[in-house]
Each structure stands twice: as structure tokens, then as C-alpha cells.
Motif scaffolding. Structure first.
Motif, PDB file in Angstrom:
ATOM      1  N   PHE A  76       5.816   7.013   7.091  1.00 43.10           N
ATOM      2  CA  PHE A  76       5.929   8.073   6.338  1.00 43.10           C
ATOM      3  C   PHE A  76       7.656   8.517   5.911  1.00 43.10           C
ATOM      4  N   ARG A  97       0.960  -1.302   0.103  1.00 44.37           N
ATOM      5  CA  ARG A  97      -0.047   0.017   0.117  1.00 44.37           C
ATOM      6  C   ARG A  97       0.740   1.447  -0.178  1.00 44.37           C
ATOM      7  N   TYR A 148      -4.342   6.731  -2.890  1.00 45.09           N
ATOM      8  CA  TYR A 148      -3.507   5.702  -2.603  1.00 45.09           C
ATOM      9  C   TYR A 148      -3.603   4.360  -3.580  1.00 45.09           C
ATOM     10  N   GLU A 173      -8.283   4.833  -4.608  1.00 48.09           N
ATOM     11  CA  GLU A 173      -8.863   6.023  -4.369  1.00 48.09           C
ATOM     12  C   GLU A 173      -8.196   7.264  -4.562  1.00 48.09           C
ATOM     13  N   TYR A 204       0.551   5.716   0.023  1.00 41.99           N
ATOM     14  CA  TYR A 204      -0.335   6.731   0.108  1.00 41.99           C
ATOM     15  C   TYR A 204       0.451   8.024  -0.208  1.00 41.99           C
ATOM     16  N   THR A 247      -1.688  -2.058  11.000  1.00 48.93           N
ATOM     17  CA  THR A 247      -2.173  -0.845  10.174  1.00 48.93           C
ATOM     18  C   THR A 247      -1.295   0.319   9.921  1.00 48.93           C
ATOM     19  N   GLU A 248      -0.224   0.170  10.813  1.00 51.53           N
ATOM     20  CA  GLU A 248       0.515   1.483  11.010  1.00 51.53           C
ATOM     21  C   GLU A 248       1.224   1.954   9.520  1.00 51.53           C
ATOM     22  N   ALA A 249       1.135   3.332   9.296  1.00 52.61           N
ATOM     23  CA  ALA A 249       1.771   3.919   8.219  1.00 52.61           C
ATOM     24  C   ALA A 249       2.932   4.507   8.295  1.00 52.61           C
ATOM     25  N   SER A 260       2.335   0.983   3.768  1.00 55.43           N
ATOM     26  CA  SER A 260       2.072   0.247   4.677  1.00 55.43           C
ATOM     27  C   SER A 260       1.712  -1.337   4.285  1.00 55.43           C
ATOM     28  N   GLY A 267      -1.933  -6.077   7.502  1.00 58.83           N
ATOM     29  CA  GLY A 267      -1.080  -5.954   8.522  1.00 58.83           C
ATOM     30  C   GLY A 267      -2.062  -5.712   9.868  1.00 58.83           C
ATOM     31  N   TYR A 289      -0.109  12.313   0.634  1.00 57.28           N
ATOM     32  CA  TYR A 289      -0.820  13.051   1.411  1.00 57.28           C
ATOM     33  C   TYR A 289      -0.271  14.706   0.990  1.00 57.28           C
TER      34      TYR A 289
END
Lengths: 112, 115
Positions: free
Chosen positions: B106, B31, B48, B56, B33, B102-104, B95, B99, B35
Motif C-alpha cells: 500500500f 495489479r 482494480y 472490477e 488496486y 499475493t501480498e499487497a 501486487s 505471486g 481502496y
């Protein structure tokens, strides 16, 4: 519309005291709530995660609570140290692997 | 360093120019993302990917923005015809799907200044 609110005013606190930050949300049903730390000019760093069916989580000097009825999370830093000075962000996530939706963050300044 | 890396760290461009940023995620993360963050605000979701599929895209994202993730590895974010309002920090995160935590993770971000 979905809204995640954190206190935009900086929190000034004396070293050794407990800092308490709030995160309130509306029109949202998160499965998870996460807290991140962000230092100036750097990306956020993950601190803690709490699930919708958990009331409280602890990690070293950090404690997070999650009240899905009040739609609120509290983040506590106990025995605060100047090195804890940073911006703290709460983030909500609907399901594992989905996007994080962040609040505006609260800046904490711990004075020696 | 096996974390998320972004390039460049800083970019100054003239209004109307196109810019492209690169993100290299943690290698086993599927995954990715993007931002955007402006001063005093939290990160705002842009888009993402899961592997190479863009799952999305924010409705707030202008059609001047496009992102790709060929072969499900690194990703690029392009902004065409930049405007002063595009000035911000652009953050990439990765991420692991499925998992438990679910922590991302950065990257350090790319700070864009449009003059």
C-alpha cells in the motif's frame, strides 16, 4: 451478503502479555487470509498470509490460525511490546491476485 | 524509495469540485488496486486493474468516480462533483499477478476533505 467481523473495541494489554485478535467471516470462501498492520495516517503493511489448507502460521512473535469450519482466524502477538500498538486488519482473498476484502480492524494498545 | 507512492498526500476541496489523485505502483507489479477508508473502518474496495485493463469496479462506486491506468503504469482516480461524503483516505496498492504470497503493498494514501 459477505461479512468480515473484527472486534471493534480496542484491546488494551500489558507489555509482555499475549494479544489475541479474532476475525470471523460469513458467506465467504477465501483461498487466503492475510493480516495487516496499520499505523495512524499510513497505509496498511502486510504481516502474514495463511492459506485455506493451512492451520497455523508463525513469523517471529506473530502467530495466525485459520479454521475454515468455524470461519475464523485468530491472530496472536506474543511478548507484546509498546511498539506493537497499532490497528490490525484481517483481509480475505478468493484467489491469487484478486481484490482483498478487509474487516474493520482492531486497535491494540500495549502499555509499558 | 521503490514503494507505492501517492500524490497528493492531502487534498482539501470545496463541494462540487473535481479532484484527481495519482498512484505510482511498484514498477514490476501488474495489479493495481484502489481502496477508500473512513475513520475507524477497514479499507473498502473501489476498483482494480491488471496492467491497463480495469477488471472490477465496486457496485458501491458512484458514477462520479472514474479510474484509469494508461499503459499499465501509474493510475489516476478522479472524483467529479465531490460531496462531503467523499471525505476519506484513498489508498492505492499494487501486487504481482501470480505471486505466491499475493501480498499487497500500500501507499501512504491521499486524505481528501470536502468542505
Amino acid at each position: 451478503s459477505q461479512k468480515i467481523e473484527q472486534n471493534s473495541e480496542a484491546l488494551n494489554i500489558q507489555e509482555g502479555k499475549t494479544a489475541t485478535l479474532t476475525c470471523n467471516y460469513t458467506n465467504y470462501s477465501p483461498a487466503y487470509l492475510q493480516w495487516y498492520r496499520q499505523d495512524p495516517g499510513r497505509g496498511p503493511v502486510f504481516l502474514l498470509l495463511i492459506r485455506e489448507n493451512e492451520k497455523e502460521k508463525r513469523k517471529e512473535r506473530l502467530k495466525v490460525t485459520f479454521d475454515t469450519t468455524l470461519k475464523q482466524s485468530l491472530f496472536h502477538i506474543t511478548a507484546s511490546q509498546p511498539a506493537d500498538s497499532a490497528t490490525y486488519l484481517c483481509a480475505l482473498i478468493k484467489a491469487a491476485g484478486n481484490k482483498l476484502t478487509f474487516g474493520g480492524g482492531t486497535r491494540v494498545l500495549v502499555k509499558p | 524509495d521503490t514503494g507505492v507512492s501517492q500524490d497528493p498526500r492531502h487534498k482539501i476541496t470545496k463541494r462540487g469540485q473535481n479532484v484527481t489523485f495519482r498512484c505510482d505502483p511498484i514498477s514490476e507489479h501488474n495489479r493495481l488496486y484502489w481502496y477508500r477508508q473512513t475513520l475507524g473502518q477497514g479499507p473498502e474496495f473501489l476498483t482494480y486493474f491488471q496492467n491497463e485493463a480495469q477488471l472490477e469496479k465496486s457496485r458501491l462506486l458512484s458514477d462520479r468516480f472514474s479510474a484509469e491506468r494508461p499503459k499499465g503504469s501509474f493510475s489516476t482516480l478522479e472524483i467529479q462533483r465531490t460531496e462531503q461524503g467523499d471525505s476519506a483516505m484513498y489508498l492505492c496498492a499494487s501486487s504481482l499477478e501470480g505471486g505466491v504470497n499475493t501480498e499487497a503493498f500500500f501507499g501512504q494514501g491521499t486524505r481528501l476533505t470536502v468542505v
